[in-house]
Design a protein around this motif. Structure first.
Motif, short mmCIF file in Angstrom:
data_model
loop_
_atom_site.label_atom_id
_atom_site.label_comp_id
_atom_site.label_asym_id
_atom_site.label_seq_id
_atom_site.Cartn_x
_atom_site.Cartn_y
_atom_site.Cartn_z
N ILE D 9 0.83 -1.20 0.00
CA ILE D 9 0.00 0.00 0.00
C ILE D 9 0.87 1.25 0.00
N ILE D 10 1.95 1.19 0.75
CA ILE D 10 2.80 2.38 0.78
C ILE D 10 3.52 2.57 -0.55
N PHE D 11 4.10 1.49 -1.05
CA PHE D 11 5.09 1.70 -2.10
C PHE D 11 4.57 1.56 -3.53
N ILE D 12 3.37 1.07 -3.70
CA ILE D 12 2.88 0.96 -5.08
C ILE D 12 2.92 2.30 -5.80
N PRO D 13 2.41 3.37 -5.20
CA PRO D 13 2.50 4.65 -5.93
C PRO D 13 3.93 5.07 -6.19
N VAL D 41 -4.36 0.48 -4.99
CA VAL D 41 -4.15 0.78 -3.57
C VAL D 41 -5.49 0.85 -2.85
N PHE D 42 -6.44 1.48 -3.48
CA PHE D 42 -7.76 1.59 -2.86
C PHE D 42 -8.33 0.20 -2.61
N GLY D 43 -8.18 -0.68 -3.62
CA GLY D 43 -8.65 -2.04 -3.46
C GLY D 43 -7.97 -2.73 -2.30
N LEU D 44 -6.65 -2.57 -2.23
CA LEU D 44 -5.91 -3.20 -1.14
C LEU D 44 -6.36 -2.67 0.20
N VAL D 45 -6.59 -1.36 0.24
CA VAL D 45 -7.00 -0.78 1.52
C VAL D 45 -8.37 -1.29 1.92
N LEU D 46 -9.24 -1.43 0.93
CA LEU D 46 -10.57 -1.98 1.25
C LEU D 46 -10.43 -3.40 1.76
N PHE D 47 -9.58 -4.15 1.09
CA PHE D 47 -9.33 -5.52 1.54
C PHE D 47 -8.83 -5.52 2.98
N TYR D 52 -9.76 -6.25 8.79
CA TYR D 52 -9.40 -5.59 10.04
C TYR D 52 -10.43 -5.90 11.12
N ASP D 53 -9.94 -6.12 12.30
CA ASP D 53 -10.81 -6.37 13.43
C ASP D 53 -10.79 -5.15 14.34
N PRO D 54 -11.91 -4.46 14.46
CA PRO D 54 -11.91 -3.20 15.22
C PRO D 54 -11.50 -3.39 16.67
N HIS D 55 -11.67 -4.60 17.18
CA HIS D 55 -11.34 -4.79 18.59
C HIS D 55 -9.90 -5.24 18.77
N GLY D 56 -9.20 -5.38 17.68
CA GLY D 56 -7.94 -6.13 17.75
C GLY D 56 -6.68 -5.34 18.02
N GLY D 57 -6.78 -4.04 18.25
CA GLY D 57 -5.55 -3.29 18.49
C GLY D 57 -4.72 -3.18 17.22
N MET D 58 -3.42 -3.15 17.40
CA MET D 58 -2.53 -2.98 16.27
C MET D 58 -2.46 -4.27 15.45
N GLN D 59 -2.71 -4.16 14.18
CA GLN D 59 -2.77 -5.36 13.35
C GLN D 59 -1.87 -5.23 12.14
N PHE D 60 -1.69 -6.35 11.49
CA PHE D 60 -0.85 -6.43 10.29
C PHE D 60 0.55 -5.90 10.58
N VAL D 61 0.99 -6.12 11.79
CA VAL D 61 2.28 -5.56 12.18
C VAL D 61 3.39 -6.28 11.43
N LEU D 85 -7.53 7.11 8.35
CA LEU D 85 -6.80 8.03 7.48
C LEU D 85 -6.41 7.36 6.17
N LEU D 86 -6.03 6.10 6.28
CA LEU D 86 -5.61 5.36 5.11
C LEU D 86 -6.76 5.28 4.10
N LEU D 87 -7.93 4.97 4.62
CA LEU D 87 -9.09 4.90 3.74
C LEU D 87 -9.33 6.23 3.05
N LEU D 88 -9.20 7.29 3.84
CA LEU D 88 -9.45 8.61 3.26
C LEU D 88 -8.46 8.91 2.14
#
Lengths: 104, 628, 183, 492, 498
Positions: D9-13, D41-47, D52-61, D85-88
């Motif tokens: 997500i970061i580096f594709i652009p 990137v948008f697709g990846l972010v949606l994925f 994402y689990d809202p209760h899960g704290g920091m994820q995809f670390v 922010l990422l979604l935005l």
């Protein structure tokens, strides 16, 4: 004859040389002043050499004389070159490398 | 009761559909389509409303219908559902909003004929209906506030409907901003209320159940703040100045929004929070005083206006003052009753005025009208009935409702308020008949060519005339042999009255007498001539110019604010803050320039700097080594 | 005692010569003062029983450096009008003397911390032989390095001092605008 | 795959830009590349958001050693705050590319691509040095865009932005260094991972210096009152995409920084001195709003408006209760959408009329009703009219404010009034009234422009009408974070 | 102790350099050789030398050359070899990047290359010197050659003037070095660093006064060569007056060589005396940082600005040196890393300047760079990268360099210096970004002149890639060393001293 006499003398010479470099505009005199500074070190070295009785100081002094000579060569060449370009040895006349007024 | 949600959603939906169709191709004339959709939607709402009212009537007084559409928000203890609630108070509001609203829509379909923004108008109009119904049907204060704000917004859109005229937009802005000042107080009140009752639920019922948990000072603050909201919406002193300007909108707008429905939202809200105001009688008194002053002020100004719509606007303001006297003194059902009757005759008056304006090619100055009785008979008769009603001549609607309010004021020993109300009653009759006589009876200066009026404009007038004549009969007080059906229907926690029937008779008689006196005065002054009877005096100027209140506001609030803005921009931002930074930068640059000027290109200076450096190092070394 | 008198005389010449060198306006006078000082220095070397350096000093310092310098000065025709006018010379000397005092004090303070005394010299001290031994054993690396130094200085001096044909190529670009001769 | 998701997500652009520059593509191809990358990137972010689990704290670390000697690592992770922010960002980028459709200056596209990488990197990095790296990296494209493609005194204003922002960054760097060093002193090894650093404790007198190093950077970015001199000029000079990013995303990163780092590294200081910052933000709230009233240019006006609202978000942050935090996070979403919308529309306006001076405009509504509707809608959502998301956010923040203190609550609520003043006066002069000189023959929105604005509009409506769709997504994180803080400092 | 053959192997690179210098000197009189041949020959010799040093690096135990004969005068360790690598690389890059420049100027000839190689020899000697007189001679060889190189453009007044200034001031401060050496000799009786270290470890401060004073005087020379304020007067003028290749050479390579001796002295010789200089060094660091940035912001010529900024960079390294004195463990590797970082950036920046001016465009002031990005988009990008690196922007090696330095400062609790360092880094943003702004923000004001893409430009690209690599490393991509590599090398080199 005590070493302090020589020490004072060397210090004095070094200081006089330094004063000469700073205060004179005549490049040749500046050159001579630098020689004087180096020579004062020579005096010091010889004094030390005499003090510890080894020849090391003498050899260093000898090397220093060689260095003085090398510097002299360059210095004199520079003086010739400068004199050719401006017909003067006034160091103040060689002040083109400046930006008269600083600016942002 | 999913029907409840339909009442609200249908107008919204219709507004959306109309908007999309209109925006798809704004220039295409599709008046029939617009009119069909635009009128059908409130009509359906009205039908559903009738069904619900019928059900409510058939059940006992404490019945409340609920319907939850979905959970709007839930965070922490702040849980708000988009839910609707219908009790009897709601039913009354619902009835006249949908009913009169539908009539006005119908009227507007004729009135707006040929306007390029036809579709847009109905879209806004339906948006307004939806918002108003949301306000009334909301089962918790936050949803009510949303409706409250949306009402203001659609009012703004409608006032500045003819946006090519700069003045109209200004009027819209004024309306919205003054409303927003009220809303500011309102939302603060609501939030303080929520904070005080955090965790106890935040529907009206929950609040009512737990109101005792709040300490009295907080309650007072809440009550005042909520009333500030009502002041804005219902054009009370000091936030009333927008109402006359709001007449810039098309006349149906004035009829619906600024006479019948929106402006009464404040009264409705106070009645909705009656449980709260009953606990804070001081604030009630304050409300009543504000109401009385507004009533009197509105009446005085109305008596000197030339513009037919302005007269009606000030009249509306004045009548709203009456309503606040009632709710302030705890006679909620009387207040709501006056809201109810006022909706009929004021809508009628506005629509009649609109008909005249249309007929006379957008002429609004009453002194340029005259002797229209024969040319517009179907306007004259409903207008006459409405004028009688508003002036408090029995047995028309206004008599009963106004009488009830004045009796309440008298009986609760607020004699000043009573006196002010009574004077207002006299003035009301005077200015209303002044309008009627000048427009319809007085000899005209010139010969008017009258535009024929569409049937869709006339029919609502007649229906409303019937309403104006008879609506008051719902609330005949005991003293006059009635049983006050209305009050027992709405079942609001009114304060009990302690007054002798005989006193009531005297008071009623006094009112009627004063009304007649006002009528007579108007007749004497205006029936034969069509010009202002009074000399040009300072006082008259002051009154005609509405006591210069607009100017005072401009001078003391608007101008200073703009000046402050400029001051902050040019002085604080431009000079102080910018200069602090610029000065830092400048001084640094200055140091740089000074330092760079040491770099003068002369070698002995450089040697000198080195010497200085050496000297410094030697000195510090000497000191370090313990001096010479 | 004799040594002290000689020392006094030589150091007097030395100091006077160097002071004269920095204060004379005319280059020639300065150069001769310096020559005097250098000779006195050579004398001091002799006083320190360093015969080799005494000779070396006279040959290199006096013979080569100063005379070469004088020759250069004379050949450049350093006559009156080319000598810079230095109106504030003594102010400068005054100020720099004040500034140089801490340095002198520091050096002197350091040197006196030695508390050294002259002793009788060993047999053969200052003789060429011992110098040579040292030079070609312990000090051979610096010595060789000095030869490179001299060589590079020579190359540098030649490069700088020789007149040569510029503008060898046509696409000549100058780094700077040619500045005006004087300001 | 999942471990690479965030890096992708970061580096594709970034790599899109790199490859495109190596291939020396023409601008039409560059456009296709950019749009494709932004959509991917948008697709990846949606994925990501779905996983994402809202209760899960920091994820995809994901942690990879970067500079071992100093314990710096390539440390990424996502939680609700960053995901929002990422979604935005990933949503806005395709829309901006749509706006830039006919832009044939290639540097524009490259800068936008780099900008996206920089911003996403800033949002996702959990290592302070990595964060600092991206924080600076995102500044550069914005600087170039303003200076190169802006208008007015663009060079001066770009420099002003750069220098002010760098001032903050430098002070932040100092604090970061100090934190790293302290950790080394205490625990004997270097690390710059903010989770490790958050366990450090300082004496208050030191902590306040460390905190103010960070806060200065964030305060300038937001900008809080007193740190705002760059704001109006930069907004005024920016080209539209840059100003959209500036107000919709970059300003929020200041808030993000305080939230992410402030409330973990030195929460005690923030809570103790919250009153001071609240006062500062309140001054900003009122001050910016009042200044906005008489602005002569649309961009500058909305710059101040933006400042006012960001002060409001900051306020919400420092009230530190669930309502205000919910409101702040919600406001980040809705304000990003609304300000993106409004600045895009100002851009469209500028394309048509070549001016953004309010004085020159007028009468747009009668010529371009669609334009007027969208414009009004966005303006209203900025002002926080019910039915738009802005209202919900403001309401929550105001509730939070009253929970904090009655008088501060009242002052905070004044935003409702003030926003109305400038918004409506601006609308009046811009859209309504007689047709101005510049607005004659004003063209209505084209289909492409509607497509560009519609997602924003719909989202704003949904956020306004049914906030319950979003709140469950953000509430768990807020609850957990607040609890953690309150445990750490023994009660809020 | 090395075997004889090993000793020749060790001395081989140095000898090759020297032989190269002689060869060039002799060839320069042969008219049939052209400039490019000289260049080729020089590069050839240097490449061989570099290759050998590279092989030696890390594979040779610490030792002294001909220890049995000359004592501990010439040290061989990784530290010295690292500096050898950097210096030789520096000269190779100077030669290659400036190829176009040499060809466009008429005054370059064979001696020029000889002098460069002599100078390099001096630097290598300096890096290996374990004795003060040798160090001084090395320094003098390097300096004297550079004096001549600075004034190489003889019919240009400013070039001669720059040479004169450098010569006068350089010789004057050189005297301090030898005076210091003499003082140290006076008390120790020897000038090898080992003996001095032994002496200082065995004696208290009272007895080491001469050493302290002597070292202080040596420090004056070093500070002068670094260009610390108030010994900075020459920097800007000399940088501006010299031909570009020489400026590049001085700014990058020579500075490195100075640090070779400075670090060695500071780490071994005076290790027990660190504390003495803290106040002086702190003061001078502050002055250097402030003065340098003051000079840099006020210049309108890029060359002068870079000269001013090189003073500031000297200031950053002084922060680290002060930190060494204040007890930082990581300061010395930080300096070495910073040297590499600054070396790459400065070579790149000056390289582009010389590359541009080789085509006859006088790209010398900020104004001249207006619209550069439109004329030469790729060069503009690389120039921006160099500027970013110099400014210490993250993701470039310059940032990591500053990061290490400031970390070292913080570690030794020099908060004032670090704060000032960060402040001046902030100010440096202004003057570096001013160039970027000029390149990108203004329309072109001159017609496009074609520039050939040559070998020099390839090297510039290489520099840029190295800068980015050094700043980011490659945590993700295998086979490429990470950003740690350089600092690890630096640490290894430092450890080889101890």
């Amino acid at each position: 004859m005590i070493p302090e006499q020589f020490f004072i003398l060397a210090t004095l010479l070094f200081s006089i040389g330094l004063v000469g470099v700073v205060s004179r505009r005549n490049l040749f005199i500046v050159y001579l002043s630098i020689e004087l500074m180096l020579s004062s070190v020579n005096l010091l070295l010889v004094t030390f050499s005499r003090l510890d009785q080894s020849m090391n100081g003498t050899v260093m002094a000898l090397l220093l004389i060689a260095i003085i000579a090398a510097e002299a060569a360059i210095f004199l060449a520079v003086i010739i070159q400068l004199y050719r370009s401006k017909r003067s040895l006034d160091s103040d006349k060689f002040s083109q490398l400046t930006q008269n007024k600083g600016q942002l | 009761m999913i029907l409840l949600s339909f009442i609200v959603l249908i107008p919204f939906l219709s507004a959306l559909i109309l908007g999309v169709i209109y925006l798809y191709d704004p220039n295409k004339p599709r008046e029939k389509l617009y009119a069909t959709i635009g009128v059908t939607a409130p009509a359906i709402s009205a039908t559903i409303a009738l069904v619900i009212e019928a059900k409510l009537l058939s059940m006992d007084a404490s019945t409340v219908f609920h319907y939850t559409l979905f959970e709007w928000i839930h965070i922490g203890k702040f849980q708000i559902e988009l839910a609707f609630m219908a009790d009897r108070l709601t039913a009354v509001m619902l009835f006249f909003i949908t009913f009169i609203g539908t009539l006005i829509h119908l009227y507007a379909s004729g009135y707006m004929k040929g306007d390029s923004g036809y579709g847009k108008f109905f879209s806004y109009f339906n948006l307004f209906m939806g918002s108003m119904l949301l306000l009334v049907l909301a089962d918790n204060p936050i949803i009510m506030f949303i409706g409250w704000e949306l009402v203001g917004l659609s009012s703004y859109l409608l006032i500045s409907f003819y946006h090519q005229e700069y003045a109209n937009v200004t009027a819209g802005n004024k309306a919205f901003i003054l409303n927003r000042i009220g809303d500011f107080g309102f939302i603060i009140g609501l939030v303080v209320l929520f904070i005080s009752l955090e965790g106890y639920g935040y529907t009206f019922e929950a609040i009512e159940a737990n109101i005792g948990l709040i300490d009295h000072p907080t309650l007072t603050i809440i009550a005042i703040l909520l009333f500030v909201g009502a002041m804005g919406k219902s054009a009370q002193i000091p936030l009333f100045v927008w109402l006359p300007d709001a007449m810039a909108g098309p006349t149906p707008v004035s009829a619906l929004i600024h006479a019948a429905t929106m402006v009464t939202a404040g009264v409705y809200m106070v009645a909705r929070f009656s449980f709260l105001y009953n606990d804070t009688p001081d604030i009630g008194e304050f409300i009543a005083i504000i109401g009385a002053s507004t009533a009197l002020l509105g009446a005085i100004i109305a008596s000197f206006q030339n513009d037919i719509k302005k007269i009606l606007a000030y009249s509306t303001m004045s009548q709203l003052g009456y309503m606040f006297i009632a709710v302030g003194l705890g006679a909620y059902s009387s207040g709501i009753f006056h809201v109810f009757t006022h909706a009929f005759f004021k809508a009628l008056l506005f629509m009649g005025a609109g008909a005249i304006i249309i007929a006379l090619h957008h002429e609004q100055n009453i002194y340029k009208m005259g002797s229209l009785k024969n040319k517009l008979p179907w306007v004259f008769i409903p207008m006459l009935i409405a004028t009688l009603a508003i002036s408090g001549i029995p047995p028309f609607a206004g008599f009963f409702s106004k009488d009830a309010i004045l009796i309440t004021a008298y009986s609760s020993e607020h004699y000043t308020i009573w006196a002010m109300g009574t004077i207002t009653a006299f003035l009301t009759a005077y200015y209303m008949f002044r309008l009627l006589f000048v427009v319809f009876l007085a000899p005209s200066i010139r010969d008017h060519k009258v535009e024929p009026l569409a049937n869709s404009m006339i029919v609502p007038l007649i229906i409303l005339a019937v309403g104006s004549a008879t609506a008051g009969l719902l609330g005949i007080p005991e003293a006059l042999g009635g049983s006050n059906l209305f009050a027992s229907f709405v079942a609001l926690p009114d304060k009990p009255l302690h007054i002798l029937h005989s006193t009531e008779y005297y008071l009623s008689a006094l009112n009627v007498a004063l009304a007649l006196l006002g009528t007579a005065l108007a007749y004497k002054l205006f029936v034969r001539r069509i010009h202002e009877p009074l000399n040009n005096s300072v006082w008259r100027y002051v009154v005609v110019n509405k006591f210069y209140i607009d100017e005072i506001y401009t001078f003391f609030i608007v101008k200073p604010l703009l000046l402050l803005s400029k001051f902050l921009l040019y002085f604080v931002d431009g000079k102080i803050i910018n200069n602090i930074i610029n000065l830092t930068v400048y001084s640094y640059a200055r140091m740089g320039i000074t330092f760079a000027s040491f770099q003068n290109g002369k070698v002995r200076y450089y040697a000198f700097y080195i010497l200085v450096g050496v000297s410094f190092i030697s000195t510090s070394m000497l000191i370090l080594l313990g001096g010479f | 005692m004799l040594e002290n008198s000689i020392f006094a005389i030589l150091s007097l010449f030395l100091v006077l010569g160097s002071l004269g060198m920095i204060s004379f306006k005319h280059t020639i006078f300065s150069a001769f003062s310096f020559l005097l000082a250098m000779l006195a220095l050579a004398g001091l070397f002799a006083l320190l029983e360093n015969s080799f350096l005494f000779l070396a000093q006279i040959m290199v310092s006096v013979g080569a450096v100063v005379v070469l310098g004088l020759m250069v000065v004379i050949s450049l025709g350093s006559i009156e009008k080319n000598i810079p006018d230095e109106p504030y010379k003594f102010y400068w000397i005054g100020i720099s003397t004040i500034l140089v005092i801490p340095l002198a004090l520091l050096i002197y303070k350091a040197l006196t911390s030695l508390h050294a005394h002259f002793q009788e010299t060993k047999e053969g001290y200052g003789e060429l032989k011992y110098v040579g031994e040292k030079l070609f054993a312990e000090w051979v690396l610096p010595f060789e390095a000095v030869s490179v130094l001299l060589l590079s200085a020579m190359v540098g001096a030649i490069v700088i001092a020789r007149k040569e044909e510029y503008f060898k190529k046509e696409n000549y670009f100058d780094d700077h605008k040619q500045p005006e001769d004087t300001k | 795959m999942e471990s690479l998701l965030l890096s992708a997500i970061i580096f594709i652009p970034f790599f899109t830009a790199l490859i495109a520059s190596i291939l020396r593509l023409s601008y039409t191809k560059l456009r296709s590349f950019s749009i494709a990358s932004s959509l991917i990137v948008f697709g990846l972010v949606l994925f990501l958001a779905m996983q994402y689990d809202p209760h899960g704290g920091m994820q995809f670390v994901r942690t990879v050693d970067w500079i071992k000697n100093y314990g710096i690592s390539y440390h990424l992770g996502v939680d609700t705050l960053s995901l929002v922010l990422l979604l935005l960002v990933s949503l806005l980028m395709p829309l901006l590319y749509l706006y830039m459709w006919h832009e044939n200056r290639k540097g524009y596209w490259y800068n936008m691509l780099l900008l996206q990488s920089g911003i996403t990197g800033t949002i996702l990095s959990l290592d302070l040095i990595l964060f600092y790296l991206f924080w600076e990296m995102m500044l550069l494209p914005i600087y170039i865009m303003i200076g190169r493609y802006g208008n007015g005194k663009r060079q001066y204003n770009a420099n002003k932005l750069l220098l002010m922002t760098m001032l903050g960054s430098m002070s932040m760097l100092f604090s970061i260094l100090y934190l790293g060093y302290t950790h080394f002193e205490v625990n004997g090894f270097w690390t710059y991972s903010f989770e490790d650093l958050s366990v450090l404790t300082f004496t208050p007198s030191i902590a306040i210096w460390v905190a103010s190093g960070f806060l200065l950077a964030f305060a300038i970015k937001i900008p809080l009152f007193g740190f705002h001199t760059w704001m109006a000029p930069a907004y005024g000079s920016s080209p539209t995409p840059a100003v959209v990013i500036l107000s919709a995303i970059m300003a929020k990163l200041g808030i993000y920084g305080i939230w992410r780092f402030g409330y973990t590294l030195f929460e005690e200081i923030l809570v103790r001195y919250s009153y001071h910052i609240i006062i500062l933000a309140l001054i900003g709230l009122v001050y910016y709003a009042i200044v906005a009233i008489t602005q002569s240019s649309l961009r500058r006006m909305f710059a101040y408006a933006s400042g006012s609202h960001l002060s409001l978000i900051t306020l919400g942050l420092f009230f530190a209760n669930i309502y205000s935090w919910g409101g702040s996070l919600y406001f980040i979403i809705t304000h990003a959408l609304a300000s993106a919308g409004i600045f895009l529309m100002i851009g469209l306006l500028y394309k048509r009329t070549n001016t953004i001076r309010i004085k020159d405009l007028g009468g747009i509504a009668s010529q371009a009703p669609l334009f007027a509707v969208f414009f009004t809608f966005f303006a209203l959502s900025i002002a926080g009219v019910p039915g738009t998301g802005g209202f919900v956010a403001e309401l929550l923040i105001i509730i939070g404010a009253f929970k904090y203190d009655l008088w501060i609550g009242i002052a905070t609520a004044s935003t409702m009034l003030l926003a109305m003043l400038y918004t409506f006066w601006m609308l009046q002069r811009t859209l309504f009234g007689a047709v101005g000189l510049a607005t004659q023959g004003f063209k209505d929105l084209s289909k492409k422009e509607i497509v560009m604005l519609l997602p924003l509009t719909i989202l704003l409506l949904i956020t306004g009408i049914a906030p319950s769709l979003f709140i469950p997504f953000i509430e768990p994180w807020i609850t957990i974070t607040l609890e953690t803080i309150s445990q750490n400092i023994g009660g809020l | 102790m090395f075997a004889l053959i090993e000793q020749f192997y060790i001395i081989l690179p140095m000898t090759i350099v020297l032989i190269g210098a002689f060869t060039l000197m002799i060839l320069s009189h042969n008219k049939s050789f052209e400039l490019k041949h000289f260049n080729l020959v020089a590069v050839l010799f240097l490449t061989i030398a570099l290759a050998i040093v590279m092989i030696q690096f890390g594979n040779i135990p610490k030792g002294y050359l001909f220890e049995d004969i000359i004592g501990k005068v010439f040290i061989v360790d990784d530290f010295a070899l690292l500096f050898d690598i950097m210096s030789i690389t520096g000269v190779i890059l100077t030669l290659l990047i400036n190829t176009d420049y040499f060809h466009s100027r008429s005054y370059f000839n064979g001696e020029y290359f000889a002098l460069l190689l002599f100078s390099l020899f001096g630097m290598i000697l300096l890096a290996h010197a374990h004795e003060l007189v040798t160090a001084f001679i090395g320094l003098e060889i390097a300096s004297l050659s550079i004096y001549a190189l600075v004034g190489y453009h003889k019919n240009n007044h400013v070039s001669s003037e720059a040479m004169m200034k450098y010569l006068v001031l350089g010789s004057m401060t050189g005297a301090f070095f030898i005076l210091g050496t003499a003082l140290i000799y006076g008390v120790v009786g020897s000038t090898t660093l080992n003996d001095i270290a032994t002496y200082t470890n065995g004696h208290n401060n009272e007895e080491s006064i001469l050493i302290i004073v002597g070292a202080t005087l040596i420090m004056v020379t070093i500070l002068f060569k670094i260009g610390a304020v108030p010994f900075h007067g020459w920097v800007i003028d000399v940088y501006e007056g010299s031909p570009f290749p020489i400026t590049m050479f001085m700014a990058s390579t020579f500075k490195i060589a100075i640090f070779a001796i400075a670090l060695r002295l500071y780490l071994i010789d005076f290790v027990s005396l660190h504390g003495q200089w803290n106040f002086i060094l702190q003061t001078i660091t502050i002055l250097t940082l402030l003065g340098g940035s003051w000079l840099a912001i006020t210049q309108s010529s890029i060359k002068r600005m870079l000269a001013g900024s090189s003073i500031v960079h000297g200031g950053y390294m002084l922060i680290a040196i002060t930190s060494v004195g204040a007890g930082s463990q990581i300061a010395v590797p930080a300096i070495m890393f910073y040297l590499i970082a600054y070396f790459l950036s400065a070579v790149g920046a000056f390289g582009i300047l010389s590359y541009i001016s080789a085509s006859g465009i006088k790209q010398l002031t900020y104004e001249d760079f207006k619209g550069f990005s439109e004329r030469r988009p790729y060069l503009a990008i690389f120039m921006s990268i160099f500027m970013l690196s110099l400014a210490g922007f993250p993701s470039t090696i310059g940032f990591l360099g500053k990061f290490y330095i400031f970390t070292a400062g913080v570690e030794s609790e020099q908060f004032l210096l670090v704060g000032l360092g960060i402040t001046t880094a902030f100010i440096s943003i202004y003057y570096y970004f001013k160039l970027i702004a000029m390149m990108y923000f203004y329309p072109k004001n001159e017609p496009q002149t074609p520039i050939r893409y040559t070998f020099s430009s390839a090297l510039i690209v290489l520099m840029a890639i190295l800068i980015i690599w050094g700043g980011i490393g490659s945590s993700l991509i295998p086979f490429i060393p990470s950003a740690d590599a350089l600092i690890d090398i630096a640490k290894g080199a430092i450890n080889s001293i101890g």
